[in-house]
Design an enzyme around this catalytic site. Structure first.
Site, mmCIF file in Angstrom:
data_model
loop_
_atom_site.group_PDB
_atom_site.id
_atom_site.type_symbol
_atom_site.label_atom_id
_atom_site.label_comp_id
_atom_site.label_asym_id
_atom_site.label_seq_id
_atom_site.Cartn_x
_atom_site.Cartn_y
_atom_site.Cartn_z
ATOM 1 N N GLU A 193 1.005 -1.167 -0.154
ATOM 2 C CA GLU A 193 -0.110 0.278 -0.225
ATOM 3 C C GLU A 193 1.096 1.469 0.148
ATOM 4 O O GLU A 193 0.755 1.735 0.307
ATOM 5 C CB GLU A 193 -1.177 -0.350 1.266
ATOM 6 C CG GLU A 193 -2.212 -1.118 0.969
ATOM 7 C CD GLU A 193 -3.298 -0.993 1.790
ATOM 8 O OE1 GLU A 193 -3.278 0.392 2.248
ATOM 9 O OE2 GLU A 193 -4.354 -1.946 1.894
HETATM 10 N N1 CAA Z 1 -6.289 11.923 -3.892
HETATM 11 C C1 CAA Z 1 -6.802 12.235 -5.215
HETATM 12 N N2 CAA Z 1 -6.054 12.762 -6.038
HETATM 13 C C2 CAA Z 1 -5.190 12.484 -5.853
HETATM 14 C C3 CAA Z 1 -4.492 12.219 -4.343
HETATM 15 C C4 CAA Z 1 -5.758 12.196 -3.603
HETATM 16 N N3 CAA Z 1 -4.725 11.554 -2.673
HETATM 17 N N4 CAA Z 1 -3.194 12.075 -5.210
HETATM 18 C C5 CAA Z 1 -2.837 12.469 -6.485
HETATM 19 N N5 CAA Z 1 -3.927 12.588 -7.001
HETATM 20 C C6 CAA Z 1 -3.574 12.948 -8.045
HETATM 21 C C7 CAA Z 1 -3.178 14.148 -8.444
HETATM 22 O O1 CAA Z 1 -4.182 15.603 -7.936
HETATM 23 C C8 CAA Z 1 -3.183 14.583 -9.874
HETATM 24 O O2 CAA Z 1 -4.523 14.986 -11.178
HETATM 25 P P1 CAA Z 1 -4.330 16.017 -11.960
HETATM 26 O O3 CAA Z 1 -3.345 15.048 -12.927
HETATM 27 O O4 CAA Z 1 -5.511 15.966 -12.639
HETATM 28 O O5 CAA Z 1 -3.814 17.360 -11.612
HETATM 29 C C9 CAA Z 1 -3.082 12.873 -10.197
HETATM 30 O O6 CAA Z 1 -3.548 12.712 -9.632
HETATM 31 C C10 CAA Z 1 -1.360 12.805 -10.599
HETATM 32 O O7 CAA Z 1 -0.732 13.218 -9.018
HETATM 33 P P2 CAA Z 1 0.357 12.720 -8.468
HETATM 34 O O8 CAA Z 1 1.458 14.041 -9.821
HETATM 35 O O9 CAA Z 1 0.709 12.918 -7.152
HETATM 36 O O10 CAA Z 1 0.771 11.467 -9.100
HETATM 37 P P3 CAA Z 1 2.352 10.932 -9.036
HETATM 38 O O11 CAA Z 1 2.744 10.162 -10.224
HETATM 39 O O12 CAA Z 1 3.485 11.412 -8.862
HETATM 40 O O13 CAA Z 1 2.736 10.036 -7.479
HETATM 41 C C11 CAA Z 1 2.765 8.328 -5.718
HETATM 42 C C12 CAA Z 1 2.378 9.436 -7.027
HETATM 43 C C13 CAA Z 1 2.444 8.616 -4.561
HETATM 44 C C14 CAA Z 1 4.324 8.395 -5.915
HETATM 45 C C15 CAA Z 1 1.717 6.927 -5.777
HETATM 46 O O14 CAA Z 1 2.360 6.978 -7.560
HETATM 47 C C16 CAA Z 1 1.510 6.938 -5.471
HETATM 48 O O15 CAA Z 1 0.491 6.396 -4.143
HETATM 49 N N6 CAA Z 1 2.417 5.168 -5.433
HETATM 50 C C17 CAA Z 1 2.595 4.137 -4.607
HETATM 51 C C18 CAA Z 1 0.936 3.238 -5.307
HETATM 52 C C19 CAA Z 1 1.090 1.908 -3.896
HETATM 53 O O16 CAA Z 1 0.458 2.851 -2.939
HETATM 54 N N7 CAA Z 1 0.383 0.188 -4.236
HETATM 55 C C20 CAA Z 1 0.287 -0.031 -3.554
HETATM 56 C C21 CAA Z 1 -0.911 -0.423 -4.323
HETATM 57 S S1 CAA Z 1 -2.183 -2.046 -3.271
HETATM 58 C C22 CAA Z 1 -0.560 -3.254 -2.473
HETATM 59 O O17 CAA Z 1 0.312 -2.748 -2.304
HETATM 60 C C23 CAA Z 1 -0.765 -4.748 -2.765
HETATM 61 C C24 CAA Z 1 -2.321 -5.247 -1.673
HETATM 62 O O18 CAA Z 1 -3.218 -5.595 -2.110
HETATM 63 C C25 CAA Z 1 -2.266 -4.404 -0.665
#
Ligand code: CAA
Length: 405
Positions: free
Chosen positions: A367
């Site tokens: 996550e």
């Molecule tokens: N809420 C709403 N919108 C959001 C947001 C939020 N919290 N965070 C970002 N956004 C929106 C932004 O406003 C932006 O919108 P626009 O393009 O319209 O401006 C868009 O999303 C892109 O945002 P960023 O440019 O900030 O995105 P980024 O590419 O830089 O990524 C990151 C940010 C925080 C690194 C994100 O990619 C991230 O959280 N990565 C980790 C993913 C993750 O947690 N994966 C685990 C999956 S689940 C798992 O682990 C398996 C399981 O089954 C347990």
């Protein structure tokens, strides 16, 4: 019961604790050894009504005044007995949050009641082999195959609950040319043609819950399965989901730390060396004191984050990430120290403590790795820094500093 629990919090805590102590703890080693989905535990969780804790009443759940806090309390209590079952339970919330935050009314009515009753399990399909932290870089495609229809092609990685789950919320590229509207989410069911389970992972920890590759070989979905009925909303819905789900991982980490601390406390009092219990030695007392302080700090951060989400405060991404990273780092540290207190016995699989350390590790990774959480926290701080600009007047400009030596 925590001193500040409301009657509602206490009711969920007691229900979870009953199942945790009567069913989860006694079966913990069996399913860790077998690495098989524990259906008898799922049945006990569902029978106690615990799957209803995060789902609103209008969709068959029993979410009360503070659903995020109640969910965290349930995950904490289960994780104290077995952190693997903590995630087995919490991952259903992760899988259903996209429907809750982004689904149409029809989708909520159609899918959520069966999740709330425990009849159906759900999984979240975001990560891929080459898209982990960089979730926007995912490659699974959903290609238009007719009016209001798409075919999903590709593979997802690390799908927790995969194989056991009936529903899968799947994030796929629908518009490869777009930067911000590239991704859409779909609800897939396990018996749909073209859906299958690929590699089943052999894991270091959380062995009771399956983590698999999910394969989409032209799975056809109609508009009724496009989340929210709109294209291009997938990434936003994934991020909104993670904001709500990360406090659950934080609660898993904190419960895992508390469970390990409890076992270490009992063992330290029982274990005799040099003619006295090792709990009487100051070095062991220092370890227990630090473990308890860190675990309590994690608990307060988890609860305060959950209360902020329950109050509907804006910009909670930062605090959800703080809770996740702090609690899961605490889980790793406290479980490592708990093994140390058990000494040579702690390293052996006959004893229950090494499992807590193995289960803790993944909480720092899934996550969103704790490195990603720090990115989210730093972005949050910098976004809020506008309110601090007046402080600049108190910080001298570097080129106006006069040497008076
Ligand atoms: N809420 C709403 N919108 C959001 C947001 C939020 N919290 N965070 C970002 N956004 C929106 C932004 O406003 C932006 O919108 P626009 O393009 O319209 O401006 C868009 O999303 C892109 O945002 P960023 O440019 O900030 O995105 P980024 O590419 O830089 O990524 C990151 C940010 C925080 C690194 C994100 O990619 C991230 O959280 N990565 C980790 C993913 C993750 O947690 N994966 C685990 C999956 S689940 C798992 O682990 C398996 C399981 O089954 C347990």
């Amino acid at each position: 019961m925590s001193a500040l629990d409301t009657a509602e919090n206490a009711m969920w805590r007691q229900k979870a604790r009953d199942v945790a102590e009567k069913v989860v703890r006694p079966l913990s080693k069996k399913y860790d050894d077998l690495q098989e989905y524990p259906w008898e535990i799922r049945d006990a969780l569902a029978a106690a009504g615990l799957m209803k804790v995060w789902i609103p009443k209008e969709y068959g759940g029993e979410a009360g005044e503070t659903p995020v806090l109640n969910l965290c309390i349930v995950v904490e209590e289960i994780s104290k007995a077995d952190p693997a079952i903590g995630v087995l339970f919490a991952v259903n919330a992760l899988g259903s949050f996209p429907i809750l935050v982004g689904g149409t009314e029809e989708q909520k009515q159609r899918f959520l009641p069966r999740i709330a009753s425990g009849e159906k399990l759900v999984a979240f399909c975001l990560s891929e082999k080459t898209a982990g932290s960089d979730a926007q870089g995912l490659k699974v495609r959903a290609v238009a195959s007719g009016e209001g229809k798409w075919k999903i092609h590709g593979e997802k990685k690390w799908t927790t609950n995969g194989g056991a789950a009936d529903f899968y919320t799947v994030f796929a590229v629908t518009d490869p040319e777009s930067r911000s509207r590239r991704i859409s989410a779909f609800i897939v069911e396990k018996d749909m043609p073209g859906f299958s389970i690929g590699k089943v992972e052999d894991k270091m920890g959380i062995r009771a819950v399956p983590v698999v590759e999910t394969v989409f070989d032209g799975v056809e979905v109609g508009e009724d399965r496009l989340l929210g009925g709109k294209l291009g909303q997938g990434f936003k819905h994934a991020m909104m989901t993670l904001d709500r789900a990360r406090p659950g991982v934080a609660a898993q980490g904190m419960g895992c730390a508390q469970g390990a601390l409890d076992l270490a406390t009992v063992y330290a009092q029982r274990r005799q060396q040099f003619g006295q219990s090792i709990a009487s030695f100051q070095m062991v007392q220092k370890m227990l004191a630090d473990m308890a302080t860190q675990t309590e700090a994690a608990r307060q951060l988890v609860y305060s984050c959950a209360r902020m989400l329950d109050a509907g405060l804006p910009n909670t991404s930062k605090v959800a990430a703080m809770a996740k990273l702090f609690s899961t780092d605490v889980a790793m540290k406290v479980t490592t120290d708990a093994v140390q207190i058990f000494g040579g016995y702690g390293f052996m699989r006959d004893y229950p403590i090494e499992k807590f350390m193995r289960d803790a590790k993944i909480t720092q990774i899934y996550e969103g790795t704790n490195q990603v959480q720090r990115i989210v926290v730093a972005r949050g701080i910098l976004k809020e820094a506008e309110a601090l600009t007046h402080l600049s007047a108190y910080i001298p400009e570097e080129d106006q500093m006069v040497y008076e030596g």
